[in-house]
Design a protein around this motif. Sequence first.
Motif, PDB file in Angstrom:
ATOM      1  N   VAL A 111     -13.574  14.023   0.053  1.00 42.61           N
ATOM      2  CA  VAL A 111     -13.015  12.441  -0.236  1.00 42.61           C
ATOM      3  C   VAL A 111     -13.845  12.006  -1.183  1.00 42.61           C
ATOM      4  CG1 VAL A 111     -12.299  10.353   0.209  1.00 42.61           C
ATOM      5  CG2 VAL A 111     -11.521  12.318   1.497  1.00 42.61           C
ATOM      6  N   PHE A 116     -13.496  11.174  -5.110  1.00 38.73           N
ATOM      7  CA  PHE A 116     -13.605   9.791  -5.688  1.00 38.73           C
ATOM      8  C   PHE A 116     -14.640   9.556  -6.817  1.00 38.73           C
ATOM      9  CE2 PHE A 116     -11.768   8.013  -1.797  1.00 38.73           C
ATOM     10  CZ  PHE A 116     -10.554   7.953  -2.211  1.00 38.73           C
ATOM     11  N   GLN A 132     -11.403   3.464  -1.631  1.00 43.40           N
ATOM     12  CA  GLN A 132     -10.030   3.718  -2.479  1.00 43.40           C
ATOM     13  C   GLN A 132      -9.656   2.623  -3.098  1.00 43.40           C
ATOM     14  OE1 GLN A 132      -7.887   4.568   1.360  1.00 43.40           O
ATOM     15  NE2 GLN A 132      -8.116   7.047   0.673  1.00 43.40           N
ATOM     16  N   CYS A 153     -11.489   2.648  -6.522  1.00 45.31           N
ATOM     17  CA  CYS A 153     -10.916   3.648  -7.354  1.00 45.31           C
ATOM     18  C   CYS A 153      -9.631   3.203  -8.059  1.00 45.31           C
ATOM     19  CB  CYS A 153     -10.900   4.861  -6.667  1.00 45.31           C
ATOM     20  SG  CYS A 153     -12.242   5.836  -6.299  1.00 45.31           S
ATOM     21  N   GLN A 200      -2.041   3.240   2.947  1.00 47.98           N
ATOM     22  CA  GLN A 200      -2.634   4.002   3.744  1.00 47.98           C
ATOM     23  C   GLN A 200      -2.371   4.290   4.937  1.00 47.98           C
ATOM     24  OE1 GLN A 200      -5.334   5.702   2.035  1.00 47.98           O
ATOM     25  NE2 GLN A 200      -4.190   4.761   0.498  1.00 47.98           N
ATOM     26  N   ARG A 227       0.771   7.571   3.668  1.00 50.09           N
ATOM     27  CA  ARG A 227      -0.112   8.601   3.609  1.00 50.09           C
ATOM     28  C   ARG A 227       0.400   9.715   4.962  1.00 50.09           C
ATOM     29  NH1 ARG A 227      -6.165   8.331   3.694  1.00 50.09           N
ATOM     30  NH2 ARG A 227      -5.741   7.163   5.568  1.00 50.09           N
TER      31      ARG A 227
END
Length: 722
Positions: A320, A324, A640, A643, A665, A669
Amino acid sequence: MTSRSRAVRRRRLPLRYLLPSLFLVALSAMLMLRGYVHSEILADHRVQPPAATDKVPEEIIEGGPVIAHRDGKPTSFSVPDHKLVLTFDDGPDPEWTPKVLDVLAEHDAHGVFFVTGTMASRHPDLVRRMVDEGHELGLHTFNHPDLSYQSRSRIDWELTQNQLALAGAAGVRTSLFRPPYSSFANAMDNKSWPVTEYIGSLGYLTVVNNTDSEDWKRPGADEIIRRATPRGGEGAIVLMHDSGGDRSQTVEALDRFLPSLKEKGYQFTNLTEALDAPSAHTPVTGAARWQGVAWVWAVGISGHVTGVLVAGLAVIGVLVFARFGLMLLLSFLHARKVRSRRFRWGPPVTEPVTVLVPAYNEAKCIVNTVTSLTASDHPVEVIVIDDGSSDGTARIVEDLRIPNVRVVRQQNAGKPAALNRGLANASHDLIVMMDGDTVFEAATVRELVQPFGDPRVGAVAGNAKVGNRDTLIGAWQHIEYVMGFNLDRRMYDVLGCMPTIPGAVGAFRRSALERIGGMSEDTLAEDTDVTMALHRDGWKVVYAENARAWTEAPESVQQLWSQRYRWSYGTMQAIWKHRRALFEKGPSGRFGRVGLPLVSLFMVLAPLLAPLIDVFLLYGLVFGDTGKTVLAWLGVLAIQAVCAAYAFRLDKERMTHLVSLPLQQILYRQLMYVVLLQSWITALTGGRLRWQKLRRTGVVEMPGVAAPAGVRPAEPERRPVA
């Protein structure tokens, strides 16, 4: 629907969720079991303060450290002179218990180990070693609670589970018991005595002590020896610990204590030997033995599963953060490159383009799609390939009577076949492909074909955007498209290994497609399949950020599930089909060396492991340190969000939609996790997945783009129902 079809539907529906559900249930059970045997679940760490002693019999307070109930009356016993019973609490510990056992074996001494069920379940080999080497076992409860706080049913549970662990580890039961947080017999009070009475009524010998080494305080080996040594040759039960922290001082003191007191005439024996009583151990056989073995096996499996999960969590953490980091860095480099005033793909591309629109039952969308192309500022030929529609899609397009728009009809054969049919009828060398529910901006085609100024470019990915983002599901997909898909494409563009040309907006050189045999029907992700094939043929595949297309995303969970299930499964098929790219050399092998591993890691493996973040989040919230768990999750969410905000800034999108990011999330998800898990199961079991048509509403349209004057779309054909 016939009764037979309804029966088939009833049989098939549960299978869609059966394996994922069983997997999640098994995973939850393993985590719960792990939490239970690590005293994270059902543990009670309260300790009762001293109370009055008026209800405790005088003979108990002034008696010995071994308490029994005979004929309903409490009786106490003391160890004879010159005999010592060494007792060790809270184990077995994988580090210190073996060292204690080694010292006892070296000096030919025996003792009693009061084990907790949690530790015995996790380290059954040490329990077996204790019995094999002649030591006695005693119960110290399962989770080590202060029993004066507990109900009788909880006391029974603690004893039963403790015995179950001993049966599974060593095949024995024991009649010895020591209450947690106990001390001398004269420390019994009105709260602890009723517990001792009840346990005595069950046939147990309650063993406290009359010599406390206080080794848990770590006062030094000399002080431990001094406190453990009885006075005047008296017999004693000595309290020590083989678990619960650093026991190096205990081991050192024991190594000196044993030979020293042996020289003074002391014997180190088991408790029943010292009292000349029957053995404390009773063999366990039959079903009870197998229950214990099954318990120990389950605990062992849960420990291994948890270890694998922790390792998986570490892997997903690395993936992850690596993803990112790569996305942020490479997206920045991509944006700076393509937005530079000096950047040019090559000579401007002005030649006409053929736009292929495969359509199957797109009556609600096709007018908006075709009309948007009429506003293009680049010369286009539009070919609508009607793939056997039953709703009048072809007639609607024909009734528009728009120049340079043709309809090609074919019997239903699927999207790849429709695109190949359109390719055969195309008049130009540059081919743009779009979906029948997608709307182009006026500049989309022009922006999409400019990279063909570089003769090495074989295909171009456009910027697909969610048009129906006014619903919660649409907003979540909007975040996913901007952050996940388009930020990824910038990254893959810089790395030279773009994995997918989106079906909603992509462009190809006709010669490049012909060299690889056109659109393949081998997978359900024909766009990913053809992109990988182009890489392997040596073509460059790039991303055109300004070639925007507005597509209609699924508006229900059922439609979203169907779409992503097909995407996930199709991507796996494409990766497997092109697996030999890993071993290809030269410029065409770059995708195999870089792209295929990255796609496998970031699009297949990482999403499969990503649920571990949420699993440990939930576990930490319920059973762990809630504050640290929440901080860790907020940290991941913050990364997140950074990003996502950067991706929205690059795409010039409003940040207001990011308000739903936390909810995405938590809820969205999870759906994607289960979809990917189901795709894995389908792939591993050799199942096959069919194309599934999504219902469209035709809500996506570009402001300012309307049908030509005087043109009214025809109503869909109405056909009688058989």
